[in-house]
Motif scaffolding. Structure first.
Motif, PDB file in Angstrom:
ATOM      1  N   GLY A 174     -21.193   1.014  17.259  1.00 49.23           N
ATOM      2  CA  GLY A 174     -20.307   1.985  16.622  1.00 49.23           C
ATOM      3  C   GLY A 174     -18.846   1.613  16.774  1.00 49.23           C
ATOM      4  N   GLN A 187     -17.974  -1.285  14.497  1.00 51.43           N
ATOM      5  CA  GLN A 187     -17.772  -0.879  13.113  1.00 51.43           C
ATOM      6  C   GLN A 187     -16.407  -0.225  12.936  1.00 51.43           C
ATOM      7  OE1 GLN A 187     -18.281  -1.820  10.221  1.00 51.43           O
ATOM      8  NE2 GLN A 187     -20.422  -1.249   9.999  1.00 51.43           N
ATOM      9  N   ARG A 188     -15.956   0.526  13.922  1.00 50.95           N
ATOM     10  CA  ARG A 188     -14.621   1.113  13.858  1.00 50.95           C
ATOM     11  C   ARG A 188     -13.550   0.021  13.837  1.00 50.95           C
ATOM     12  NH1 ARG A 188     -14.739   6.762  15.373  1.00 50.95           N
ATOM     13  NH2 ARG A 188     -16.870   7.352  15.901  1.00 50.95           N
ATOM     14  N   THR A 228     -22.838   1.624   7.535  1.00 51.07           N
ATOM     15  CA  THR A 228     -23.466   2.464   8.558  1.00 51.07           C
ATOM     16  C   THR A 228     -24.948   2.147   8.753  1.00 51.07           C
ATOM     17  OG1 THR A 228     -23.932   4.193   6.927  1.00 51.07           O
ATOM     18  CG2 THR A 228     -21.845   4.342   8.094  1.00 51.07           C
ATOM     19  N   THR A 229     -25.428   1.039   8.171  1.00 54.57           N
ATOM     20  CA  THR A 229     -26.862   0.735   8.189  1.00 54.57           C
ATOM     21  C   THR A 229     -27.424   0.629   9.595  1.00 54.57           C
ATOM     22  OG1 THR A 229     -26.763  -0.386   6.055  1.00 54.57           O
ATOM     23  CG2 THR A 229     -28.588  -0.963   7.499  1.00 54.57           C
ATOM     24  N   LEU A 263     -26.341   1.846  12.434  1.00 51.14           N
ATOM     25  CA  LEU A 263     -25.862   2.849  13.378  1.00 51.14           C
ATOM     26  C   LEU A 263     -26.790   4.059  13.408  1.00 51.14           C
ATOM     27  CD1 LEU A 263     -22.089   2.734  12.360  1.00 51.14           C
ATOM     28  CD2 LEU A 263     -23.260   1.373  14.114  1.00 51.14           C
ATOM     29  N   GLN A 309     -23.262   7.478  12.481  1.00 50.04           N
ATOM     30  CA  GLN A 309     -23.138   7.307  11.042  1.00 50.04           C
ATOM     31  C   GLN A 309     -22.310   8.427  10.426  1.00 50.04           C
ATOM     32  OE1 GLN A 309     -26.333   8.363   8.044  1.00 50.04           O
ATOM     33  NE2 GLN A 309     -26.529   6.143   7.979  1.00 50.04           N
ATOM     34  N   ILE A 343     -18.631   7.929  11.253  1.00 48.17           N
ATOM     35  CA  ILE A 343     -18.032   6.822  10.503  1.00 48.17           C
ATOM     36  C   ILE A 343     -17.768   7.238   9.058  1.00 48.17           C
ATOM     37  CG2 ILE A 343     -18.440   4.497   9.595  1.00 48.17           C
ATOM     38  CD1 ILE A 343     -17.802   4.465  12.548  1.00 48.17           C
ATOM     39  N   LEU A 344     -18.726   7.931   8.442  1.00 47.27           N
ATOM     40  CA  LEU A 344     -18.545   8.379   7.060  1.00 47.27           C
ATOM     41  C   LEU A 344     -17.363   9.328   6.937  1.00 47.27           C
ATOM     42  CD1 LEU A 344     -22.241   9.022   5.984  1.00 47.27           C
ATOM     43  CD2 LEU A 344     -20.768   7.140   5.254  1.00 47.27           C
ATOM     44  N   THR A 360     -24.409   1.606  -0.854  1.00 41.27           N
ATOM     45  CA  THR A 360     -25.417   2.242  -0.008  1.00 41.27           C
ATOM     46  C   THR A 360     -26.719   2.400  -0.777  1.00 41.27           C
ATOM     47  OG1 THR A 360     -25.881   4.226   1.342  1.00 41.27           O
ATOM     48  CG2 THR A 360     -24.665   4.560  -0.699  1.00 41.27           C
ATOM     49  N   VAL A 420     -25.744   9.934   1.849  1.00 42.47           N
ATOM     50  CA  VAL A 420     -24.398   9.405   2.075  1.00 42.47           C
ATOM     51  C   VAL A 420     -23.548   9.600   0.827  1.00 42.47           C
ATOM     52  CG1 VAL A 420     -23.079   7.280   2.423  1.00 42.47           C
ATOM     53  CG2 VAL A 420     -25.092   7.740   3.838  1.00 42.47           C
TER      54      VAL A 420
END
Length: 337
Positions: A158, A161-162, A182-183, A185, A190, A193-194, A212, A217
């Protein structure tokens, strides 16, 4: 809003031992400034190949053609490699699909965050470092100054990704392409992040192409949606229209497969679209969805037309058998829940 990215008849072909694989088959779409466009479809439909074509990162043997692929007036296919490199990372950036492997394990986070910004004329290392610290804080990473000295293996998925999101914003790009970010996570991360991507997109006014396979999502973040199937865009419109009144049989099939809280009974069987995606190797003719569609007949053996649903060029679908009717005006909120 003015058009930032304009793509017409984009095709990506890949030579294989069994013949030519037509990964992307003549897709059209536009992205306006500050807009969130979601490309949605099942695995293998050509979403990632589309993103790589936009960034100029396709495999060496790939054959990419388009009638038009313009970014803010510049023809991406005609640009010399040097000028294309100047766009990448500065005005166009990408968040890759797998956060665990997208960062270079040999360099600190500080080096990787500041690299593209230091290519700008007149930018000092101190200014780049200050920008990196701000964006790490803005993406929810604490102790940002200390993080700059760390290596990717010292961070969770996580957090990586940030960092990737912060990296994509370093040069204040006009367009970010997020390829299923986000796949890998878990559900809680997720959602965070979204929410963060949507907030940052609105704060910085950046256009986003979000790729996606998850309609849940899409319901949370999209302004407009382009549904892909077998290398083609089969339906495109604003998010509210897609969930309230989808017209293409494939789009309706995808939505019917989603369990809805309060309506799908516990223990009941979930719906599924029968059949499999056809091979895109060799000659591909007619509607690619006809072998899975309950409405298909002889006319579907011909290439389907692209239809302007309401005559206002806002809702398009590619089909001989467009379904009328409405699913449910509240469907967008139900899927998001």
């Amino acid at each position: 809003m003015s058009v930032l990215l304009d793509v017409k008849n984009l095709r990506v072909d890949l030579p294989t031992d069994n013949g030519m694989l037509h990964a992307v088959r003549g897709i059209d779409f536009q992205v306006r400034r500050g807009e969130m466009l979601c490309l949605v479809g099942e695995s293998g439909c050509g979403k990632s190949m589309t993103s790589l074509a936009l960034m100029g990162l396709l495999p060496r043997k790939a054959i990419c053609t388009a009638d038009q692929m313009r970014f803010d007036g510049a023809d991406l296919l005609a640009l010399p490699e040097k000028q294309r490199n100047q766009l990448r990372g500065r005005r166009m950036s990408m968040i890759f699909q797998e956060p665990m492997t997208s960062l270079n394990p040999s360099y600190t986070l500080g080096n990787q965050l500041c690299e593209a910004m230091l290519e700008e004329t007149g930018v000092t290392r101190a200014e780049a470092r200050e920008r990196a610290i701000y964006l790490l804080h803005r993406t929810g990473i604490s102790n940002a100054e200390d993080r700059l000295r760390q290596y990717p293996h010292q961070l969770s998925g996580g957090l990586r990704q940030r960092v990737m999101i912060a990296m994509s914003l370093m040069c204040s790009p006009d367009l970010i392409i997020a390829d299923e970010p986000t796949t890998a996570l878990d559900v809680t991360i997720q959602a965070q992040i979204l929410r963060m991507i949507r907030e940052l997109q609105r704060e910085f006014g950046t256009a986003v192409v979000f790729i996606t396979h998850d309609l849940g999502v899409v319901s949370r973040i999209a302004d407009r949606v382009a549904v892909m199937y077998a290398g083609q865009v089969v339906e495109t419109c604003d998010a509210a229209s897609l969930f309230a009144a989808p017209r293409h049989p494939y789009t309706r099939g995808l939505l019917s497969c989603i369990p809805v809280r309060g309506k799908t009974l516990p223990g009941s069987h979930l719906q599924a679209i029968p059949g499999v995606v056809p091979s895109l190797i060799g000659n591909v003719a007619g509607c690619a969805f006809r072998n899975r569609c309950t409405l298909a007949d002889a006319v579907c053996e011909n290439d389907p037309p692209l239809v302007d649903i309401d005559g206002d060029q806002r809702h398009w679908a590619r089909c001989h058998k467009l379904e009328p009717g409405v699913l449910d005006a509240g469907r967008l909120h139900e899927v998001a829940a």
